[in-house]
Design a protein around this motif. Structure first.
Motif: not given
Length: 338
Positions: A29-39, A75-92
């Motif tokens: 019952a809990t919404p899951i937020s997924v981070g995405a790019l329009r790619f 956004a993942i680290a702050s809890g604004d998104a739960d899962y995401a799919m993107t490139a490895i970055s220095g920030g990550l």
């Protein structure tokens, strides 16, 4: 576990699925937020939502769209998104070191025999002699941020050619596109569904393939918060299982071409609705097809490629030297390609 707000996370950045079925659990019952790019490369998540794979797995997904990889990691680290799919970055990587994020699977990959990411030159640079990557000496290379995948690719290409290049951070992909079209930067590398239409319109020139310089490159990964990885294994496996179904449909329709014409047309239409919402399906069709690179089956992760990327970030002084692969990656959720 420390709670990371988006503001705090930005400050920090400054410094195997073995079960064939995952039962619906308390998270249903809990919404899951997924981070995405329009790619096009994010199509598996769009397919998984539209075809009910997430719902079947007991999770209610909504998308939060971004224009670059590092804000997604925030956004993942702050809890604004739960899962995401993107490139490895220095920030990550830095957020993983702080106990805020974990890579849990693989997604887009360069594969021999499949048309992949392209190396581009501006028209002005091309006319001045930048007709292939061996001519990169002294040229400018566009990136979103320092420590982005564009930075990694550009550096590896320049290193292979023995060239000194200057990197220009422009923050967002649309800004990089504008800069190369106007000749403000000389070169860039990007996925084919962006590269080919730009070249086809005469706005840029394709001068090489990233795969020739970084073979078997794990271009994007699936990641989540460290808290989800450690404390929500059933939810995380459910997400990965549904995402894998979307990837299988994508690969069958657009990479392996094993799907029939009706299925292929349906997948193209579905993807176009997310990636090119302001264009007709017919107008967007070639762009969708041109973006069809391999998505790893069952979200398997290429360990060697991830380790190479981590080593590069360390060598450039973009992350701490003592961060371990195991700090960045949780290998317990998917098969590993070694």
């Amino acid at each position: 576990m420390t709670h990371f707000t988006r503001r705090a996370t930005l400050g920090l950045m400054g410094g195997a699925m073995t079960a064939p079925f995952v039962a619906k659990g308390a998270w249903a019952a809990t919404p899951i937020s997924v981070g995405a790019l329009r790619f096009t490369s994010h199509a598996p998540s769009f397919i998984a939502l539209e075809r009910g794979y997430f719902a079947e797995a007991g999770i209610d997904v909504n998308f939060e769209f971004f224009q670059a990889a590092q804000p997604m990691a925030v956004a993942i680290a702050s809890g604004d998104a739960d899962y995401a799919m993107t490139a490895i970055s220095g920030g990550l990587i830095s957020l993983a070191q702080k106990g805020a994020a974990k890579v849990i699977g693989g997604a887009l990959s360069e594969e021999q025999g499949i048309d992949g990411q392209k190396i581009l030159a501006s028209n002005a640079a091309y006319e001045a002699g930048l007709t292939d990557p061996s001519q990169l000496e002294g040229k400018s290379f566009g990136i979103t941020q320092a420590g982005s995948s564009f930075h990694y690719m550009g550096s590896k290409i320049a290193q292979a050619e023995g060239a000194e290049v200057s990197f220009k951070p422009l923050q967002k992909t649309p800004a990089v596109i504008g800069a190369i079209k106007s000749g403000q930067i000389d070169a860039w590398s990007i996925v084919p569904h962006i590269a080919k239409p730009l070249a086809g319109a005469g706005a840029v020139q394709i001068i090489g393939d990233v795969a020739d310089y970084i073979p078997d490159y794990q271009v994007t990964t699936v990641f989540t918060s460290a808290k989800n990885a450690s404390d929500a294994p059933d939810q995380t496996r459910a997400f990965l299982q549904a995402l894998s179904k979307g990837a299988a449909d994508f690969n069958a329709a657009l990479v392996d071409n094993t799907a029939d014409d009706a299925e292929r047309a349906e997948i193209i239409k579905l993807i176009a609705g997310y990636v090119y919402p302001d264009r007709s399906v017919e107008d967007a069709r070639d762009s969708v097809v041109n973006g069809a690179m391999r998505i790893n089956a069952d979200c398997a992760l290429n360990r060697a490629s991830v380790m190479d990327q981590l080593d590069w970030f360390k060598s450039e002084g973009l992350v701490d030297q003592d961060i371990a692969y195991e700090t960045l990656v949780d290998e317990s959720y998917v098969d590993i390609i070694s």
